[in-house]
Design a protein around this motif. Structure first.
Motif, short mmCIF file in Angstrom:
data_model
loop_
_atom_site.label_atom_id
_atom_site.label_comp_id
_atom_site.label_asym_id
_atom_site.label_seq_id
_atom_site.Cartn_x
_atom_site.Cartn_y
_atom_site.Cartn_z
N LYS A 218 7.18 3.10 -4.43
CA LYS A 218 7.30 1.64 -4.47
C LYS A 218 8.74 1.24 -4.78
O LYS A 218 9.23 0.25 -4.26
CB LYS A 218 6.36 1.06 -5.52
CG LYS A 218 6.43 -0.45 -5.61
CD LYS A 218 5.21 -1.03 -6.26
CE LYS A 218 5.25 -2.54 -6.35
NZ LYS A 218 5.17 -3.21 -5.08
N ASN B 137 0.84 -1.21 0.00
CA ASN B 137 0.00 0.00 0.00
C ASN B 137 0.87 1.25 0.00
O ASN B 137 0.67 2.16 0.79
CB ASN B 137 -0.97 0.00 1.19
CG ASN B 137 -0.25 -0.06 2.52
OD1 ASN B 137 0.94 -0.34 2.57
ND2 ASN B 137 -0.97 0.21 3.59
N CYS B 138 1.80 1.30 -0.93
CA CYS B 138 2.74 2.41 -1.02
C CYS B 138 2.02 3.74 -1.28
O CYS B 138 2.39 4.77 -0.73
CB CYS B 138 3.77 2.16 -2.11
SG CYS B 138 4.80 0.72 -1.79
N ALA B 139 1.00 3.69 -2.12
CA ALA B 139 0.30 4.92 -2.48
C ALA B 139 -0.38 5.53 -1.26
O ALA B 139 -0.33 6.74 -1.04
CB ALA B 139 -0.72 4.66 -3.57
N THR B 140 -1.00 4.71 -0.44
CA THR B 140 -1.69 5.24 0.74
C THR B 140 -0.71 5.56 1.86
O THR B 140 -0.97 6.44 2.68
CB THR B 140 -2.75 4.24 1.26
OG1 THR B 140 -2.12 3.00 1.55
CG2 THR B 140 -3.84 4.04 0.24
N ALA B 141 0.44 4.86 1.90
CA ALA B 141 1.43 5.12 2.93
C ALA B 141 2.27 6.35 2.59
O ALA B 141 2.96 6.89 3.46
CB ALA B 141 2.34 3.91 3.11
N GLY B 142 2.23 6.78 1.34
CA GLY B 142 2.92 8.00 0.96
C GLY B 142 4.40 7.85 0.66
O GLY B 142 5.16 8.80 0.77
#
Length: 82
Positions: free
Chosen positions: A23, A15-20
């Motif tokens: 990737k 969940n890289c996008a939500t974790a900020g």
């Protein structure tokens, strides 16, 4: 021009996008990583040389054994059957 050695780090959190965070990150190797890389390359070269020497010794032993069997009067077919 000197080449910069790099490492590719890939995140596997899912969940890289939500974790900020990204990737994938490409970064230069540290001095310790470069030293380890050089040591690994040297160890590999030594291992390869040892394997090549062992293969050459095995081939020489086989040729010597075949020559001795030939001297005893065995034919090529008989030597191959052994």
């Amino acid at each position: 021009m000197t080449e910069t050695l790099t490492a590719l780090e890939v995140c596997c959190c899912g969940n890289c996008a939500t974790a900020g965070h990204p990737k994938e990150v490409i970064r230069p190797l540290t001095a310790a990583e470069i030293t380890q890389r050089e040591a690994d390359a040297a160890a590999y070269a030594v291992k390869q040389a040892e394997q090549e020497a062992a293969a050459a010794a095995k081939a020489a032993a086989k040729a010597s054994g075949e020559a001795k069997l030939k001297a005893l009067g065995l034919s090529d077919a008989e030597i191959a059957a052994l």
